[in-house]
Design a protein around this motif. Structure first.
Motif, PDB file in Angstrom:
ATOM      1  N   ALA A 183      63.762  75.266 -21.008  1.00 54.92           N
ATOM      2  CA  ALA A 183      64.468  76.735 -20.328  1.00 54.92           C
ATOM      3  C   ALA A 183      65.541  76.803 -21.445  1.00 54.92           C
ATOM      4  N   PHE A 184      65.697  78.117 -21.477  1.00 56.65           N
ATOM      5  CA  PHE A 184      66.900  78.548 -22.318  1.00 56.65           C
ATOM      6  C   PHE A 184      67.201  80.215 -22.152  1.00 56.65           C
ATOM      7  N   GLY A 185      68.549  80.478 -22.420  1.00 57.82           N
ATOM      8  CA  GLY A 185      68.901  81.852 -22.385  1.00 57.82           C
ATOM      9  C   GLY A 185      69.984  82.141 -21.259  1.00 57.82           C
ATOM     10  N   GLY A 186      70.251  83.330 -21.255  1.00 64.15           N
ATOM     11  CA  GLY A 186      71.236  83.667 -19.809  1.00 64.15           C
ATOM     12  C   GLY A 186      72.378  84.234 -20.526  1.00 64.15           C
ATOM     13  N   PRO A 187      73.173  85.133 -19.929  1.00 61.42           N
ATOM     14  CA  PRO A 187      74.292  85.747 -20.384  1.00 61.42           C
ATOM     15  C   PRO A 187      75.370  84.644 -20.636  1.00 61.42           C
ATOM     16  N   ALA A 188      76.076  84.982 -21.787  1.00 56.09           N
ATOM     17  CA  ALA A 188      76.978  83.957 -22.177  1.00 56.09           C
ATOM     18  C   ALA A 188      78.289  83.858 -21.343  1.00 56.09           C
ATOM     19  N   THR A 189      78.529  84.941 -20.362  1.00 59.01           N
ATOM     20  CA  THR A 189      79.630  84.831 -19.551  1.00 59.01           C
ATOM     21  C   THR A 189      79.277  84.626 -17.943  1.00 59.01           C
ATOM     22  N   ASP A 190      78.089  84.144 -17.953  1.00 57.61           N
ATOM     23  CA  ASP A 190      77.447  83.909 -16.358  1.00 57.61           C
ATOM     24  C   ASP A 190      76.623  82.570 -16.707  1.00 57.61           C
ATOM     25  N   ILE A 191      75.618  82.391 -15.774  1.00 53.23           N
ATOM     26  CA  ILE A 191      74.820  81.308 -15.691  1.00 53.23           C
ATOM     27  C   ILE A 191      73.780  81.402 -17.006  1.00 53.23           C
ATOM     28  N   ASN A 192      73.878  80.131 -17.983  1.00 49.20           N
ATOM     29  CA  ASN A 192      72.938  80.175 -19.104  1.00 49.20           C
ATOM     30  C   ASN A 192      72.420  78.745 -19.324  1.00 49.20           C
ATOM     31  N   ILE A 193      71.425  78.843 -19.832  1.00 51.25           N
ATOM     32  CA  ILE A 193      70.589  77.326 -19.922  1.00 51.25           C
ATOM     33  C   ILE A 193      70.472  76.891 -21.389  1.00 51.25           C
ATOM     34  N   LYS A 194      70.501  75.649 -21.809  1.00 53.38           N
ATOM     35  CA  LYS A 194      70.033  75.117 -23.146  1.00 53.38           C
ATOM     36  C   LYS A 194      69.103  74.156 -22.800  1.00 53.38           C
ATOM     37  N   THR A 195      68.276  73.724 -23.644  1.00 54.36           N
ATOM     38  CA  THR A 195      67.469  72.604 -23.733  1.00 54.36           C
ATOM     39  C   THR A 195      67.579  71.950 -24.984  1.00 54.36           C
ATOM     40  N   VAL A 196      68.087  70.615 -24.848  1.00 54.24           N
ATOM     41  CA  VAL A 196      68.504  70.027 -26.193  1.00 54.24           C
ATOM     42  C   VAL A 196      67.683  68.750 -26.247  1.00 54.24           C
ATOM     43  N   LEU A 197      66.772  68.721 -27.432  1.00 53.81           N
ATOM     44  CA  LEU A 197      65.640  67.741 -27.664  1.00 53.81           C
ATOM     45  C   LEU A 197      66.335  66.610 -28.542  1.00 53.81           C
ATOM     46  N   TYR A 198      65.927  65.326 -28.043  1.00 53.61           N
ATOM     47  CA  TYR A 198      66.349  64.212 -29.031  1.00 53.61           C
ATOM     48  C   TYR A 198      65.095  63.634 -29.548  1.00 53.61           C
ATOM     49  N   PHE A 199      64.802  63.193 -30.770  1.00 52.57           N
ATOM     50  CA  PHE A 199      63.767  62.821 -31.571  1.00 52.57           C
ATOM     51  C   PHE A 199      64.354  61.373 -31.869  1.00 52.57           C
ATOM     52  N   THR A 200      63.732  60.249 -31.760  1.00 53.09           N
ATOM     53  CA  THR A 200      63.967  58.994 -32.177  1.00 53.09           C
ATOM     54  C   THR A 200      63.029  58.313 -32.759  1.00 53.09           C
ATOM     55  N   THR A 201      63.099  57.566 -33.904  1.00 49.37           N
ATOM     56  CA  THR A 201      61.916  56.877 -34.489  1.00 49.37           C
ATOM     57  C   THR A 201      62.492  55.487 -35.175  1.00 49.37           C
ATOM     58  N   ASN A 202      61.517  54.454 -35.066  1.00 53.93           N
ATOM     59  CA  ASN A 202      61.704  53.145 -35.745  1.00 53.93           C
ATOM     60  C   ASN A 202      61.100  53.323 -37.107  1.00 53.93           C
ATOM     61  N   VAL A 203      60.220  54.289 -37.582  1.00 56.63           N
ATOM     62  CA  VAL A 203      59.308  54.329 -38.837  1.00 56.63           C
ATOM     63  C   VAL A 203      60.434  54.432 -39.924  1.00 56.63           C
ATOM     64  N   SER A 204      60.573  53.273 -41.047  1.00 50.32           N
ATOM     65  CA  SER A 204      61.367  53.420 -41.936  1.00 50.32           C
ATOM     66  C   SER A 204      61.425  54.633 -42.911  1.00 50.32           C
ATOM     67  N   THR A 205      60.126  55.242 -43.019  1.00 50.13           N
ATOM     68  CA  THR A 205      60.047  56.439 -43.904  1.00 50.13           C
ATOM     69  C   THR A 205      60.314  57.699 -43.364  1.00 50.13           C
ATOM     70  N   GLY A 206      60.564  57.791 -41.830  1.00 49.47           N
ATOM     71  CA  GLY A 206      60.735  58.828 -41.222  1.00 49.47           C
ATOM     72  C   GLY A 206      59.462  59.473 -40.441  1.00 49.47           C
TER      73      GLY A 206
END
Length: 607
Positions: free
Chosen positions: A273-296
């Motif tokens: 979910a994302f969006g909404g007025p900057a001066t009112d209720i607004n939402i962001k979704t923060v994604l985190y990607f984590t890996t053990n692969v040495s080459t990415g």
């Protein structure tokens, strides 16, 4: 097979008795907290249970302190005690409040179920006086982990707390390592000793104080079980853990999972979910990607709306796009922040990777009032489901549960929803149909409007789809959100009441058996399929064990809530003859027509 082997070891002491045994099922929560000033900062732990079995069960609850000694608490205001037995009838839902008179105290909780486990949820509530400041859900652990990895982050108002519990009766040793976000090499390490039945909780800044930028870092953290306090060799008995993100006064659980060798090429987050007025209720979704692969690792994130159409979002402030490419450098973390315009939009996200590579995917849902953070909740990528169960707690003025569903299939799919009250009675049915790549997110009070007017409701929501779907659940208390677990079995699971071995044969090895079963849904079999599937095990002690599928004629149980099933199991990998009189332990569980798994039963026998 680790747990099976352990159960066999326990049962072998009872071979001579010939008694049917119901192997207990243990789950644990790596972190609980309670206590503090009732008029100031304090914490309460909520324990929620739904017994989705067709039989009663008992939960033996035990709390442990950091040192591993019993931790006395108040269960629903009773006198202080470190253990309690909670008996729940089949279908019953119950919430228990855990508190402490005194200073804020942390520890962990173990629950041993017998004869069958149940959906179990734990919520940690942070208060200032009577005002709820934050609420988080803690995922249950059903087994120890040898290793895990997760994304951790700190800044001026942000820190990451790590809680580790040791459910073993011997001390455990865990190597915590912080990986350099610039190079992907180990930046710092800390060998932790956890007492028998003990618990350790540390902030990232406490674990690695010598790292110069530890107060402003985003990096991968790994935990590995060690065989000694020096942590120079892998091994040991494993551990359980959870991670809590502290963002100002808002807490968020970062779920952790056993380190996989690889993973699915396609991953799903059922809600963004994302969006909404900057001066009112607004939402962001923060994604985190984590890996053990040495080459990415690299991949593509595609966002869809409710109708399965592309849904554009801004990634890290870039121009809106519905398809976003990302790269995660080796042994590191990549963060992507999804935002929008003045309109709040929601949908789901599909990740496509180049192969079955190691990548941990999580999302943090952030709700703001203007620029002020109001609440956060975090979820891992969704496990594909065919059925599920969610504990429901709603109050007409302050509490609700939201559920998001995704149909990742190429054709429309229907999901059946059943609403059950605290006694397990069905009080509502609904069906939602999703188009291909479709999505729906609704509060339960919207799906079942009759709940909206009830001052207080405890119960469960049972899910069942004809095709695989994905789902996530979030609890809303005031303006605070917390992630809820979804059990992999729905309502009701069949119950095996007893098992009898009627005949054994040594060559070829065979065991004939009868099991008495109960299923409140009367759907162990259907008109279109009267075969009951199950899994059987035979443990031969020092000679090893064997297991495999078993198919049972269930025609006699058509439209019946109880009855007896008869079948024969031939261990698939046993060659040659089993000597006459040789002792063994026979185990079995079955599935109903909806795929719900029964409890596990065992009985000693002889060939």
């Amino acid at each position: 097979m680790k747990k099976i082997a352990f159960l066999s070891f326990v049962l072998w002491a009872e071979v001579a008795s010939g008694q049917v045994t119901y192997p207990p099922v243990t789950i644990a929560f790596p972190h609980v907290v309670a206590g503090g000033d009732p008029n100031g900062p304090h914490y309460v732990t909520l324990l929620q249970i739904v017994n989705n079995n067709s039989a009663s069960t008992t939960a033996h609850v035990t709390l442990f302190s950091d040192s591993g000694s019993p931790l006395a608490v108040l269960f629903d205001g009773q006198d202080p005690q470190s253990t309690i037995d909670l008996k729940l009838d089949g279908g019953q839902s119950r919430q228990v409040q855990i508190n402490i008179n005194g200073a804020i105290t942390v520890g962990w909780m173990e629950i041993v179920y017998s004869p069958c486990d149940a959906l179990t949820t734990v919520l940690l509530d942070s208060f200032s006086g009577t005002t709820l400041i934050s609420e988080i859900g803690v995922d249950p652990a059903s087994d120890v982990m040898p290793a895990t990895d997760f994304a951790a982050e700190t800044d001026g108002v942000l820190n990451t707390g790590i809680a580790i519990a040791n459910p073993d009766t011997a001390a455990a040793y865990v190597l915590a390592r912080l990986w350099d976000p610039s190079t992907g090499s180990v930046l710092a390490s800390n060998a932790l000793s956890v007492p028998a039945n003990g618990h350790v909780a540390r902030f990232l800044t406490e674990l690695f104080p010598s790292v110069s930028n530890i107060k402003q870092i985003r990096a991968k953290v790994s935990l590995d079980s060690c065989s000694s306090s020096a942590c120079n060799l892998a091994g040991g008995n494993g551990f359980i853990a959870t991670v809590v993100r502290i963002n100002g006064d808002q807490l968020t659980t970062i779920p952790v999972a056993d380190r996989p060798d690889g993973g699915s090429q396609v991953r799903i987050l059922p809600q963004v979910a994302f969006g909404g007025p900057a001066t009112d209720i607004n939402i962001k979704t923060v994604l985190y990607f984590t890996t053990n692969v040495s080459t990415g690792v690299f991949g593509t994130a595609d966002i869809f709306d409710d109708d399965g159409n592309p849904l554009p979002a801004s990634a890290d402030g870039a121009a809106p796009a519905s398809s976003i490419t990302f790269t995660v450098p080796g042994n590191r973390v990549t963060r992507v922040v999804l935002s929008g315009d003045d309109t709040v939009r929601s949908g789901w996200l599909r990740l496509t990777l180049p192969g079955t590579v190691h990548l941990l995917v999580s999302a943090v849902f952030q709700t703001f009032a203007g620029s002020d953070l109001v609440s956060e909740a975090s979820v891992l990528e969704s496990v594909p489901l065919a059925r599920g169960l969610i504990y429901l707690k709603s109050q007409s003025t302050s509490q609700d549960v939201g559920v998001a569903f995704v149909n990742p299939q190429t054709s429309p799919a229907a999901i059946d929803l059943r609403l059950l009250n605290r006694n397990g009675d069905v009080i509502g049915n609904q069906q939602i149909t999703l188009p291909s790549n479709g999505h729906v997110a609704r509060f339960v009070t919207e799906i079942f409007p009759q709940l909206a007017s009830l001052p207080d409701f405890d119960g469960a929501l049972s899910l069942h789809g004809a095709a695989i779907f994905a789902a996530t659940a979030l609890r809303l208390t005031g303006a605070k959100i917390a992630a809820l677990p979804i059990a992999s079995n729905s309502m009701y699971r069949p119950a095996i009441n007893t098992v009898r071995v009627t005949k054994t044969q040594g060559s070829p090895a065979r065991i004939s058996f009868e099991i008495d079963v109960t299923d409140y849904d009367s759907d162990i079999v259907t008109n279109s399929s009267t075969t009951v599937s199950g899994v059987a095990y035979v443990d031969f002690g020092d000679a090893g064990y064997d297991y495999g599928p078993v198919m049972i004629d269930g025609a006699s149980l058509l439209n019946q809530a109880s009855g007896t099933l008869s079948g024969t199991f031939q261990p698939p990998n046993v060659t040659g003859a089993v000597p006459s009189g040789y002792p063994a332990v026979f185990y079995i569980y079955i599935f109903d027509s909806a795929g719900n798994q029964s409890n596990f039963v065992a009985i000693p026998t002889k060939f």
